[in-house]
Design a protein around this motif. Structure first.
Motif, PDB file in Angstrom:
ATOM      1  N   ALA A 148       0.844  -1.201   0.000  1.00 35.71           N
ATOM      2  CA  ALA A 148       0.000   0.000   0.000  1.00 35.71           C
ATOM      3  C   ALA A 148       0.879   1.251   0.000  1.00 35.71           C
ATOM      4  N   PRO A 149       0.451   2.304  -0.657  1.00 31.34           N
ATOM      5  CA  PRO A 149       1.211   3.557  -0.604  1.00 31.34           C
ATOM      6  C   PRO A 149       1.333   4.017   0.856  1.00 31.34           C
ATOM      7  N   LEU A 150       2.507   4.504   1.222  1.00 29.80           N
ATOM      8  CA  LEU A 150       2.748   4.901   2.606  1.00 29.80           C
ATOM      9  C   LEU A 150       1.732   5.928   3.110  1.00 29.80           C
ATOM     10  N   PRO A 151       1.390   6.975   2.346  1.00 31.45           N
ATOM     11  CA  PRO A 151       0.382   7.913   2.857  1.00 31.45           C
ATOM     12  C   PRO A 151      -0.952   7.228   3.169  1.00 31.45           C
ATOM     13  N   GLN A 152      -1.324   6.230   2.374  1.00 33.17           N
ATOM     14  CA  GLN A 152      -2.562   5.482   2.619  1.00 33.17           C
ATOM     15  C   GLN A 152      -2.455   4.708   3.933  1.00 33.17           C
ATOM     16  N   LEU A 153      -1.322   4.028   4.156  1.00 26.41           N
ATOM     17  CA  LEU A 153      -1.123   3.276   5.396  1.00 26.41           C
ATOM     18  C   LEU A 153      -1.218   4.190   6.609  1.00 26.41           C
ATOM     19  N   LEU A 154      -0.538   5.313   6.539  1.00 24.95           N
ATOM     20  CA  LEU A 154      -0.556   6.248   7.663  1.00 24.95           C
ATOM     21  C   LEU A 154      -1.978   6.704   7.953  1.00 24.95           C
ATOM     22  N   ASP A 155      -2.731   6.986   6.896  1.00 19.85           N
ATOM     23  CA  ASP A 155      -4.118   7.422   7.063  1.00 19.85           C
ATOM     24  C   ASP A 155      -4.973   6.312   7.664  1.00 19.85           C
ATOM     25  N   GLU A 156      -4.846   5.095   7.136  1.00 25.69           N
ATOM     26  CA  GLU A 156      -5.634   3.959   7.633  1.00 25.69           C
ATOM     27  C   GLU A 156      -5.384   3.693   9.114  1.00 25.69           C
ATOM     28  N   LEU A 157      -4.139   3.891   9.533  1.00 22.93           N
ATOM     29  CA  LEU A 157      -3.760   3.578  10.909  1.00 22.93           C
ATOM     30  C   LEU A 157      -3.848   4.779  11.841  1.00 22.93           C
ATOM     31  N   GLY A 158      -4.209   5.930  11.297  1.00 24.45           N
ATOM     32  CA  GLY A 158      -4.246   7.134  12.127  1.00 24.45           C
ATOM     33  C   GLY A 158      -2.868   7.497  12.624  1.00 24.45           C
ATOM     34  N   ALA A 159      -1.858   7.180  11.825  1.00 24.67           N
ATOM     35  CA  ALA A 159      -0.467   7.437  12.194  1.00 24.67           C
ATOM     36  C   ALA A 159       0.000   8.741  11.563  1.00 24.67           C
ATOM     37  N   GLU A 160       0.987   9.342  12.196  1.00 20.54           N
ATOM     38  CA  GLU A 160       1.539  10.593  11.687  1.00 20.54           C
ATOM     39  C   GLU A 160       3.044  10.450  11.542  1.00 20.54           C
ATOM     40  N   LEU A 161       3.570  10.903  10.418  1.00 26.38           N
ATOM     41  CA  LEU A 161       4.998  10.900  10.170  1.00 26.38           C
ATOM     42  C   LEU A 161       5.478  12.339  10.253  1.00 26.38           C
ATOM     43  N   VAL A 162       6.434  12.587  11.154  1.00 31.34           N
ATOM     44  CA  VAL A 162       6.986  13.927  11.342  1.00 31.34           C
ATOM     45  C   VAL A 162       8.508  13.860  11.235  1.00 31.34           C
ATOM     46  N   GLU A 163       9.118  15.014  11.045  1.00 32.64           N
ATOM     47  CA  GLU A 163      10.578  15.075  11.020  1.00 32.64           C
ATOM     48  C   GLU A 163      11.095  15.228  12.441  1.00 32.64           C
ATOM     49  N   SER A 164      12.114  14.442  12.775  1.00 31.94           N
ATOM     50  CA  SER A 164      12.703  14.463  14.102  1.00 31.94           C
ATOM     51  C   SER A 164      13.759  15.556  14.193  1.00 31.94           C
TER      52      SER A 164
ATOM     53  N   GLU B  12       1.395   8.066  21.013  1.00 30.21           N
ATOM     54  CA  GLU B  12       1.184   9.372  21.621  1.00 30.21           C
ATOM     55  C   GLU B  12      -0.303   9.682  21.561  1.00 30.21           C
ATOM     56  N   ASP B  13      -0.929   9.799  22.716  1.00 35.15           N
ATOM     57  CA  ASP B  13      -2.365  10.082  22.798  1.00 35.15           C
ATOM     58  C   ASP B  13      -3.185   9.075  21.993  1.00 35.15           C
ATOM     59  N   GLY B  14      -2.811   7.790  22.072  1.00 31.53           N
ATOM     60  CA  GLY B  14      -3.545   6.741  21.377  1.00 31.53           C
ATOM     61  C   GLY B  14      -3.251   6.640  19.892  1.00 31.53           C
ATOM     62  N   ARG B  15      -2.335   7.446  19.400  1.00 32.55           N
ATOM     63  CA  ARG B  15      -1.972   7.428  17.972  1.00 32.55           C
ATOM     64  C   ARG B  15      -0.550   6.935  17.807  1.00 32.55           C
ATOM     65  N   LEU B  16      -0.239   6.493  16.603  1.00 36.08           N
ATOM     66  CA  LEU B  16       1.135   6.129  16.270  1.00 36.08           C
ATOM     67  C   LEU B  16       1.838   7.356  15.726  1.00 36.08           C
ATOM     68  N   LEU B  17       3.027   7.617  16.231  1.00 36.38           N
ATOM     69  CA  LEU B  17       3.832   8.722  15.749  1.00 36.38           C
ATOM     70  C   LEU B  17       5.153   8.163  15.246  1.00 36.38           C
ATOM     71  N   LEU B  18       5.482   8.453  13.993  1.00 36.23           N
ATOM     72  CA  LEU B  18       6.765   8.067  13.419  1.00 36.23           C
ATOM     73  C   LEU B  18       7.580   9.339  13.249  1.00 36.23           C
ATOM     74  N   ALA B  19       8.744   9.390  13.844  1.00 34.46           N
ATOM     75  CA  ALA B  19       9.631  10.546  13.713  1.00 34.46           C
ATOM     76  C   ALA B  19      10.844  10.097  12.918  1.00 34.46           C
ATOM     77  N   MET B  20      11.067  10.742  11.792  1.00 36.26           N
ATOM     78  CA  MET B  20      12.127  10.328  10.873  1.00 36.26           C
ATOM     79  C   MET B  20      13.146  11.447  10.711  1.00 36.26           C
ATOM     80  N   ARG B  21      14.368  11.062  10.340  1.00 42.04           N
ATOM     81  CA  ARG B  21      15.463  12.009  10.176  1.00 42.04           C
ATOM     82  C   ARG B  21      15.186  12.995   9.050  1.00 42.04           C
ATOM     83  N   ARG B  22      15.465  14.230   9.288  1.00 43.20           N
ATOM     84  CA  ARG B  22      15.325  15.288   8.278  1.00 43.20           C
ATOM     85  C   ARG B  22      16.322  15.024   7.145  1.00 43.20           C
ATOM     86  N   GLY B  23      15.887  15.203   5.915  1.00 43.09           N
ATOM     87  CA  GLY B  23      16.757  15.018   4.757  1.00 43.09           C
ATOM     88  C   GLY B  23      16.987  13.570   4.365  1.00 43.09           C
ATOM     89  N   GLN B  24      16.234  12.677   4.936  1.00 43.40           N
ATOM     90  CA  GLN B  24      16.376  11.247   4.669  1.00 43.40           C
ATOM     91  C   GLN B  24      15.972  10.923   3.231  1.00 43.40           C
TER      92      GLN B  24
END
Length: 98
Positions: free
Chosen positions: A23-39, A53-65
């Motif tokens: 599945a496209p990553l944006p679709q997965l994040l949406d389906e799971l109520g997950a958020e991808l942010v820059e660390s 975090e507050d019942g949600r999945l938070l993915l923090a990824m390296r900037r410029g990855q």
């Protein structure tokens, strides 16, 4: 990369290994109520972490990855958090639970 919460979150029944890998990553994040942010972490070798975090999945990824690395690591973190079996990450990557 680091997984901050080792206990898996119960996945929706449709989150299978195939779905997680195809599945496209944006679709997965949406389906799971997950958020991808820059660390703000800039240490050499850091690729990202996941936590609840507050019942949600938070993915923090390296900037410029690179896009391919970010996609692969995000899927591995999601799979680990959800308890969905995935093939091992290629060297030098590994998941570490804290």
């Amino acid at each position: 990369m680091t997984l901050a919460t080792p206990a898996p979150i119960a996945p929706a029944s449709y989150i299978t290994t195939a779905h997680l890998l195809e599945a496209p990553l944006p679709q997965l994040l949406d389906e799971l109520g997950a958020e991808l942010v820059e660390s703000s972490i800039t240490e050499q070798g850091f690729t990202g972490y996941a936590r609840r975090e507050d019942g949600r999945l938070l993915l923090a990824m390296r900037r410029g990855q690179p896009v391919v690395e970010r996609d692969c690591i995000a899927r591995a973190l999601l799979g680990d958090m959800l308890g969905v079996p995935l093939p091992p990450l290629p060297e030098p990557y590994q998941l570490t639970a804290l």
